[in-house]
Design a protein around this motif. Structure first.
Motif, PDB file in Angstrom:
ATOM      1  N   GLY A   1     -89.553   6.458 -44.443  1.00  0.00           N
ATOM      2  CA  GLY A   1     -89.155   6.386 -43.050  1.00  0.00           C
ATOM      3  C   GLY A   1     -88.684   4.998 -42.690  1.00  0.00           C
ATOM      4  O   GLY A   1     -87.504   4.686 -42.781  1.00  0.00           O
ATOM      5  N   PHE A   2     -89.623   4.118 -42.327  1.00  0.00           N
ATOM      6  CA  PHE A   2     -89.291   2.717 -42.103  1.00  0.00           C
ATOM      7  C   PHE A   2     -90.493   1.861 -42.483  1.00  0.00           C
ATOM      8  O   PHE A   2     -91.605   2.358 -42.633  1.00  0.00           O
ATOM      9  CB  PHE A   2     -88.854   2.452 -40.651  1.00  0.00           C
ATOM     10  N   CYS A   3     -90.252   0.572 -42.640  1.00  0.00           N
ATOM     11  CA  CYS A   3     -91.285  -0.343 -43.137  1.00  0.00           C
ATOM     12  C   CYS A   3     -91.609  -1.383 -42.078  1.00  0.00           C
ATOM     13  O   CYS A   3     -90.708  -1.937 -41.435  1.00  0.00           O
ATOM     14  CB  CYS A   3     -90.818  -1.016 -44.425  1.00  0.00           C
ATOM     15  N   VAL A   4     -92.908  -1.659 -41.910  1.00  0.00           N
ATOM     16  CA  VAL A   4     -93.389  -2.629 -40.931  1.00  0.00           C
ATOM     17  C   VAL A   4     -94.071  -3.777 -41.671  1.00  0.00           C
ATOM     18  O   VAL A   4     -94.892  -3.548 -42.560  1.00  0.00           O
ATOM     19  CB  VAL A   4     -94.376  -1.983 -39.943  1.00  0.00           C
ATOM     20  N   LYS A   5     -93.737  -4.992 -41.291  1.00  0.00           N
ATOM     21  CA  LYS A   5     -94.357  -6.184 -41.868  1.00  0.00           C
ATOM     22  C   LYS A   5     -95.340  -6.774 -40.862  1.00  0.00           C
ATOM     23  O   LYS A   5     -95.011  -6.948 -39.696  1.00  0.00           O
ATOM     24  CB  LYS A   5     -93.290  -7.220 -42.216  1.00  0.00           C
ATOM     25  N   THR A   6     -96.546  -7.092 -41.325  1.00  0.00           N
ATOM     26  CA  THR A   6     -97.551  -7.703 -40.463  1.00  0.00           C
ATOM     27  C   THR A   6     -98.399  -8.664 -41.291  1.00  0.00           C
ATOM     28  O   THR A   6     -98.085  -8.938 -42.463  1.00  0.00           O
ATOM     29  CB  THR A   6     -98.428  -6.632 -39.779  1.00  0.00           C
ATOM     30  N   LEU A   7     -99.484  -9.172 -40.708  1.00  0.00           N
ATOM     31  CA  LEU A   7    -100.373 -10.113 -41.379  1.00  0.00           C
ATOM     32  C   LEU A   7    -101.816  -9.665 -41.232  1.00  0.00           C
ATOM     33  O   LEU A   7    -102.194  -9.108 -40.193  1.00  0.00           O
ATOM     34  CB  LEU A   7    -100.226 -11.520 -40.781  1.00  0.00           C
ATOM     35  N   THR A   8    -102.606  -9.900 -42.267  1.00  0.00           N
ATOM     36  CA  THR A   8    -104.044  -9.699 -42.141  1.00  0.00           C
ATOM     37  C   THR A   8    -104.634 -10.912 -41.440  1.00  0.00           C
ATOM     38  O   THR A   8    -104.134 -12.022 -41.564  1.00  0.00           O
ATOM     39  CB  THR A   8    -104.707  -9.516 -43.513  1.00  0.00           C
ATOM     40  N   MET A   9    -105.698 -10.682 -40.713  1.00  0.00           N
ATOM     41  CA  MET A   9    -106.339 -11.773 -39.967  1.00  0.00           C
ATOM     42  C   MET A   9    -107.778 -11.925 -40.454  1.00  0.00           C
ATOM     43  O   MET A   9    -108.414 -10.947 -40.850  1.00  0.00           O
ATOM     44  CB  MET A   9    -106.310 -11.465 -38.472  1.00  0.00           C
ATOM     45  N   PRO A  10    -108.313 -13.155 -40.465  1.00  0.00           N
ATOM     46  CA  PRO A  10    -107.689 -14.402 -40.008  1.00  0.00           C
ATOM     47  C   PRO A  10    -106.957 -15.168 -41.108  1.00  0.00           C
ATOM     48  O   PRO A  10    -106.451 -16.263 -40.874  1.00  0.00           O
ATOM     49  CB  PRO A  10    -108.890 -15.204 -39.512  1.00  0.00           C
ATOM     50  N   ASP A  11    -106.906 -14.602 -42.348  1.00  0.00           N
ATOM     51  CA  ASP A  11    -106.330 -15.358 -43.465  1.00  0.00           C
ATOM     52  C   ASP A  11    -104.809 -15.353 -43.471  1.00  0.00           C
ATOM     53  O   ASP A  11    -104.180 -16.073 -44.240  1.00  0.00           O
ATOM     54  CB  ASP A  11    -106.852 -14.811 -44.796  1.00  0.00           C
ATOM     55  N   LYS A  12    -104.186 -14.503 -42.624  1.00  0.00           N
ATOM     56  CA  LYS A  12    -102.736 -14.445 -42.470  1.00  0.00           C
ATOM     57  C   LYS A  12    -102.020 -14.158 -43.784  1.00  0.00           C
ATOM     58  O   LYS A  12    -101.028 -14.806 -44.137  1.00  0.00           O
ATOM     59  CB  LYS A  12    -102.221 -15.740 -41.834  1.00  0.00           C
ATOM     60  N   GLN A  13    -102.534 -13.154 -44.489  1.00  0.00           N
ATOM     61  CA  GLN A  13    -101.881 -12.705 -45.713  1.00  0.00           C
ATOM     62  C   GLN A  13    -100.844 -11.637 -45.355  1.00  0.00           C
ATOM     63  O   GLN A  13    -101.095 -10.742 -44.546  1.00  0.00           O
ATOM     64  CB  GLN A  13    -102.902 -12.140 -46.695  1.00  0.00           C
ATOM     65  N   LYS A  14     -99.699 -11.707 -45.999  1.00  0.00           N
ATOM     66  CA  LYS A  14     -98.612 -10.773 -45.726  1.00  0.00           C
ATOM     67  C   LYS A  14     -98.998  -9.356 -46.146  1.00  0.00           C
ATOM     68  O   LYS A  14     -99.575  -9.151 -47.217  1.00  0.00           O
ATOM     69  CB  LYS A  14     -97.365 -11.240 -46.466  1.00  0.00           C
ATOM     70  N   MET A  15     -98.667  -8.381 -45.299  1.00  0.00           N
ATOM     71  CA  MET A  15     -98.984  -6.984 -45.582  1.00  0.00           C
ATOM     72  C   MET A  15     -97.875  -6.100 -45.016  1.00  0.00           C
ATOM     73  O   MET A  15     -97.277  -6.421 -43.993  1.00  0.00           O
ATOM     74  CB  MET A  15    -100.324  -6.593 -44.951  1.00  0.00           C
ATOM     75  N   PHE A  16     -97.606  -4.996 -45.720  1.00  0.00           N
ATOM     76  CA  PHE A  16     -96.550  -4.080 -45.304  1.00  0.00           C
ATOM     77  C   PHE A  16     -97.131  -2.682 -45.100  1.00  0.00           C
ATOM     78  O   PHE A  16     -98.061  -2.269 -45.804  1.00  0.00           O
ATOM     79  CB  PHE A  16     -95.432  -4.026 -46.347  1.00  0.00           C
ATOM     80  N   VAL A  17     -96.555  -1.964 -44.141  1.00  0.00           N
ATOM     81  CA  VAL A  17     -96.949  -0.584 -43.871  1.00  0.00           C
ATOM     82  C   VAL A  17     -95.697   0.291 -43.961  1.00  0.00           C
ATOM     83  O   VAL A  17     -94.739   0.101 -43.202  1.00  0.00           O
ATOM     84  CB  VAL A  17     -97.593  -0.425 -42.478  1.00  0.00           C
ATOM     85  N   ASN A  18     -95.703   1.215 -44.909  1.00  0.00           N
ATOM     86  CA  ASN A  18     -94.626   2.190 -45.021  1.00  0.00           C
ATOM     87  C   ASN A  18     -94.935   3.375 -44.103  1.00  0.00           C
ATOM     88  O   ASN A  18     -95.881   4.120 -44.352  1.00  0.00           O
ATOM     89  CB  ASN A  18     -94.472   2.684 -46.464  1.00  0.00           C
ATOM     90  N   ILE A  19     -94.163   3.541 -43.045  1.00  0.00           N
ATOM     91  CA  ILE A  19     -94.314   4.707 -42.174  1.00  0.00           C
ATOM     92  C   ILE A  19     -93.479   5.825 -42.774  1.00  0.00           C
ATOM     93  O   ILE A  19     -92.241   5.739 -42.826  1.00  0.00           O
ATOM     94  CB  ILE A  19     -93.854   4.400 -40.736  1.00  0.00           C
ATOM     95  N   CYS A  20     -94.140   6.869 -43.242  1.00  0.00           N
ATOM     96  CA  CYS A  20     -93.481   7.963 -43.951  1.00  0.00           C
ATOM     97  C   CYS A  20     -93.594   9.260 -43.149  1.00  0.00           C
ATOM     98  O   CYS A  20     -94.293   9.332 -42.139  1.00  0.00           O
ATOM     99  CB  CYS A  20     -94.102   8.143 -45.340  1.00  0.00           C
ATOM    100  N   GLN A  21     -92.943  10.304 -43.636  1.00  0.00           N
ATOM    101  CA  GLN A  21     -92.937  11.589 -42.943  1.00  0.00           C
ATOM    102  C   GLN A  21     -93.132  12.723 -43.928  1.00  0.00           C
ATOM    103  O   GLN A  21     -92.779  12.628 -45.102  1.00  0.00           O
ATOM    104  CB  GLN A  21     -91.616  11.772 -42.189  1.00  0.00           C
ATOM    105  N   SER A  22     -93.742  13.808 -43.434  1.00  0.00           N
ATOM    106  CA  SER A  22     -93.960  14.986 -44.272  1.00  0.00           C
ATOM    107  C   SER A  22     -94.145  16.208 -43.384  1.00  0.00           C
ATOM    108  O   SER A  22     -94.773  16.126 -42.316  1.00  0.00           O
ATOM    109  CB  SER A  22     -95.191  14.811 -45.175  1.00  0.00           C
TER     110      SER A  22
END
Length: 286
Positions: A48-69
């Motif tokens: 579907g689409f991909c979202v980029k965010t950060l984990t807290m409080p260490d601010k590590q890069k993380m991605f969320v794939n929003i998918c569909q089914s």
């Protein structure tokens, strides 16, 4: 939400509890006797689409794939006007989006650096609605992040970004939409009563019976290590919500159901040997 104290059995005979629970399961299995239901159903979600965010409080890069089914049921109908009103009420938890939250997997980002990725799968119908309206998309991202936080004990930044021209990060994995995890039962030291710690969120799993086709029952199995008797439990059921408290401030669970349930027909049994609370809830047909 109305409270129905009769839903929680108090000191029922354990054998009687087990017989009642098995009877409810057999009612659904007999209707599917010609087809042996799988222990779990594996789906292959579509990107579907991909979202980029950060984990807290260490601010590590993380991605969320929003998918569909098509295997994931759509949420109840919600107009844009109703969503605006819901958000303005500052209580968007009143509307639940059925979704499947996948296990984390490690991928390489554009800089060939390792990163953590989670896949969230929603219904095709609701996904298309989110593509057409950015307000629904923002709401979907918010509830997806909240779901990942609750399931994996994370803290995620809400300062996130939808990646342009990228439908997913790394790969989209197959998902089991009926994963029954093995909760970790934590030991509680009864001597440590000097300070009352905040109530914990218990480990639990939510099963659908039958696992394929129209759902007839939702079954919640809640691990309550350290609870000696059902007298310590207070269970409230709403039409789509379960609230459980274990005194004194031992556990607190507040979760929404993916379907509307029959409160009067629901049954709860607490097994003092396994320290598991089983709540069997008939699904109200739409």
């Amino acid at each position: 939400m109305e409270t129905d104290s009769s839903l929680l059995s108090s000191e029922l005979d354990l054998q009687q509890q087990e017989q009642l629970y098995q009877q409810l399961l057999l009612q659904t299995m007999e209707k599917n006797a010609s087809e042996v239901p799988p222990e779990s159903k594996v789906i292959r979600p579509q990107p579907g689409f991909c979202v980029k965010t950060l984990t807290m409080p260490d601010k590590q890069k993380m991605f969320v794939n929003i998918c569909q089914s098509a295997a994931v049921p759509p949420p109840p109908h919600l107009s844009r006007e109703a969503l605006v009103e819901l958000l303005e009420s500052e209580d968007p938890s009143g509307y639940r989006v059925p979704m499947s939250l996948g296990e984390p997997h490690t991928e390489l980002d554009n800089s060939s650096q390792g990163c953590t990725v989670y896949d969230v799968v929603i219904s095709e119908e609701f996904f298309q609605k989110c593509l057409k309206d950015t307000l629904f998309q923002q709401f979907l991202i918010a509830v997806s992040l909240e779901g990942l936080e609750n399931k994996y004990n994370l803290e995620l930044s809400r300062d996130c970004k939808v990646l342009k021209n990228r439908k997913f990060m790394g790969s989209v994995n197959e998902q089991n939409i009926r994963t029954k995890s093995r909760p970790v039962i934590q030991e509680i030291d009864p001597k440590d009563n000097t300070t009352l710690a905040p109530a914990k969120r218990p480990e639990f799993c939510l099963l659908v019976e039958p696992p394929v086709g129209d759902p007839e029952f939702l079954i919640a199995e809640i691990q309550l290590a350290g609870v000696a008797s059902s007298h310590a439990l207070i269970l409230d059921l709403g039409e789509d919500r379960l609230v459980l408290n274990a005194r004194p401030s031992l556990y607190h669970l507040d979760c929404f159901m993916p379907f509307f349930i029959d409160q009067e027909g629901s049954v709860a049994q607490y097994n003092t040997n396994t320290q598991i609370l089983t709540v069997t809830m008939p699904v109200v047909s739409s």
